[in-house]
Design an enzyme around this catalytic site. Structure first.
Site, PDB file in Angstrom:
ATOM      1  N   ASP A  89       0.821  -1.210   0.000  1.00 13.16           N
ATOM      2  CA  ASP A  89       0.000   0.000   0.000  1.00 13.16           C
ATOM      3  C   ASP A  89       0.852   1.257   0.000  1.00 13.16           C
ATOM      4  OD1 ASP A  89      -2.209  -1.627   0.107  1.00 13.16           O
ATOM      5  OD2 ASP A  89      -2.862  -1.033   2.107  1.00 13.16           O
ATOM      6  N   ASP A 235      -6.569  -8.553  13.838  1.00 11.16           N
ATOM      7  CA  ASP A 235      -6.106  -9.893  14.198  1.00 11.16           C
ATOM      8  C   ASP A 235      -6.895 -10.457  15.387  1.00 11.16           C
ATOM      9  OD1 ASP A 235      -5.073  -7.981  15.923  1.00 11.16           O
ATOM     10  OD2 ASP A 235      -2.983  -8.502  15.599  1.00 11.16           O
TER      11      ASP A 235
END
Length: 488
Positions: A89, A235
């Site tokens: 990114d 996560d």
């Protein structure tokens, strides 16, 4: 008198929360010790190896990208069964650096995926990469990690049980000895990756994927609803969604995954803010379904403690500030002396928390004498700095619990242990000093004053606590000021 009772109430409630947290930590320590005795041998690799995709999420990482790509290219696994996705990114020269580096390894199946909008941040990158992933299993490594060449050969065999959705490995530290700050971070992380993760996993309580150095069954990710970007800890969020659906997680402490620790306080704070706020966001998102779900009682207790563990910083902040009024009331004789004696029960909590960190610190050490001397100064300093971070982290927790959104702010990486890069030349350092840093300096002065008042009044019950607060806020303030100054 109403204000005094209010202060005492805040102080007692905060101490009770810390005491509950310490009891849970003590129970995890007990299961950690049991798990060590029942340690199982590594599983042999049997039959045809499955296809695996390794995902490497990257955003503006000029200093560590080469190291990561070199390590990933050296993974010991059949080339025809391995796909390595570089999920980039970046908006700076990291893009060109990656594309040039992967040309060094024409025999490796690198897939370069670049996004322009960063929608969903890391979670969005992982989700987009998953659509093109050819592997049955998905390993993930952040940019500051150096994967073990045998990582896949050590982890894949644990998926022989079709109910296993994740295998998480233990972080180790490339730059533990770099500075006092990295030593204290390692001191804290070792307790999580040994006592907490092993303690929970041993009793089949919920554990979490740590965002990196783990490998998922692709089916598990999809079955749990794929990656979400509505929290800062994607996560932890996916971990709870998967385990609530019945997937089994395996934690393997003997499989080590080396990584870099942030060497300056501004980077530590950036990481801590994301972890603590994201944890609070996940608590708001999952606690109701966990407590009302069909799970064993001990699973619910540990899930509550796990999801709300970052709230310990709010408790510490409230206890520390209210302790000033409680101390004054004690000096004035407004609080019966017997109440102070009963407060001694909270020392049990301190002993349990200290035990967790000391056991993890001594884990694997060869020289007890040398380790003992290290523990003698690192434990009180670690606890002091943890208290000194209470204001910063309490703000993050409060924002998470109240639903205030903020962007995913990456932790800058440095690669200082290579000796090739000067800290002051890092272009990702922050420039603006946050308001909370100045308040940390103010708290340092306040608790330094309280230390003097304790000595002057001849009252020593709260002296160690106020001394640790003064040292903790002082170290955090000074190191923060120095770190933000580097970015100018």
């Amino acid at each position: 008198m109403f204000f005094l009772y209010f202060l005492i109430g805040v102080y007692v409630l905060g101490m009770l929360f810390i005491f509950f947290y310490s009891l849970v930590q003590g129970q995890l320590l007990f299961h950690f010790l049991k798990a060590r005795k029942e340690h199982s041998a590594a599983l042999p690799v049997e039959g045809q190896l499955p296809k695996v995709t390794i995902q490497l999420p990257i955003f503006n990482e000029l200093y560590v990208t080469d190291r990561l790509l070199d390590a990933a290219a050296k993974i010991n696994y059949p080339k025809e069964l391995l796909q390595i996705q570089v999920l980039d990114d970046s908006t700076d020269q990291t893009m060109e650096l990656i594309q040039e580096r992967i040309k060094f390894y024409p025999e490796v199946n690198f897939q370069y995926i670049h996004r322009e909008d960063r929608n969903g941040f890391k979670a969005g990158a992982l989700k987009e990469g998953l659509e093109q992933a050819t592997g049955e299993f998905i390993a993930i490594f952040d940019s500051d990690f150096v994967p073990d060449p045998d990582f896949l050969l050590k982890t894949v065999p644990h998926f022989s049980d079709t109910n296993v959705g994740l295998v998480q490995t233990r972080w180790t530290h490339l730059n533990r000895e770099y500075s006092l700050l990295t030593r204290l971070q390692a001191f804290a992380l070792d307790a999580h990756f040994l006592v907490e993760q092993m303690g929970r996993n041993h009793q089949n309580a919920f554990i979490n994927f740590n965002g990196t150095a783990g490998i998922w069954r692709k089916e598990c990710i999809l079955d749990a609803g794929n990656w979400h970007s509505d929290t800062l800890t994607e996560d932890l969020d996916l971990s709870y969604r998967a385990q609530k659906k019945g997937w089994k997680f395996v934690y393997r402490p003997e499989i080590e995954s080396p990584a870099e620790l942030p060497p300056i306080m501004s980077a530590v704070k950036s990481q801590q803010f994301r972890w603590t706020k994201g944890g609070a966001e996940c608590a708001s998102k999952h606690i109701k379904s966990v407590l009302t779900g069909n799970f064993p009682f001990h699973t619910k207790v540990h899930a509550f403690a796990h999801l709300f563990n970052s709230s310990i910083f709010i408790a510490i902040l409230l206890v520390s500030l209210s302790s000033i009024g409680v101390w004054w009331a004690g000096v004035q004789g407004l609080i019966p002396e017997t109440l102070f004696k009963w407060a001694g029960i909270f020392m049990i909590g301190f002993v349990l928390i200290a035990g967790v960190y000391l056991v993890s610190f001594f884990y694997g050490k060869k020289s007890f004498a040398q380790s003992f001397l290290g523990a003698l100064w690192q434990l009180p300093l670690f606890l002091s700095v943890s208290m000194g971070l209470a204001l910063h982290n309490a703000q993050a927790v409060w924002e998470g619990l109240t639903g205030k959104k903020s962007p995913f702010v990456r932790t800058p990486k440095f690669n200082l242990e290579s000796g090739k890069i000067d800290l002051k030349m890092n272009r990702y350092l922050p420039h603006k000093i946050p308001v909370t840093t100045w308040f940390e300096g103010l708290f340092m002065l306040i608790f330094m004053g309280m230390v003097g008042l304790n000595i002057w009044a001849g009252t020593f019950a709260m002296l160690p606590f106020h001394l640790m607060l003064a040292v903790g806020y002082g170290l955090v303030f000074v190191s923060s000021f120095q770190a933000y100054g580097l970015g100018k």
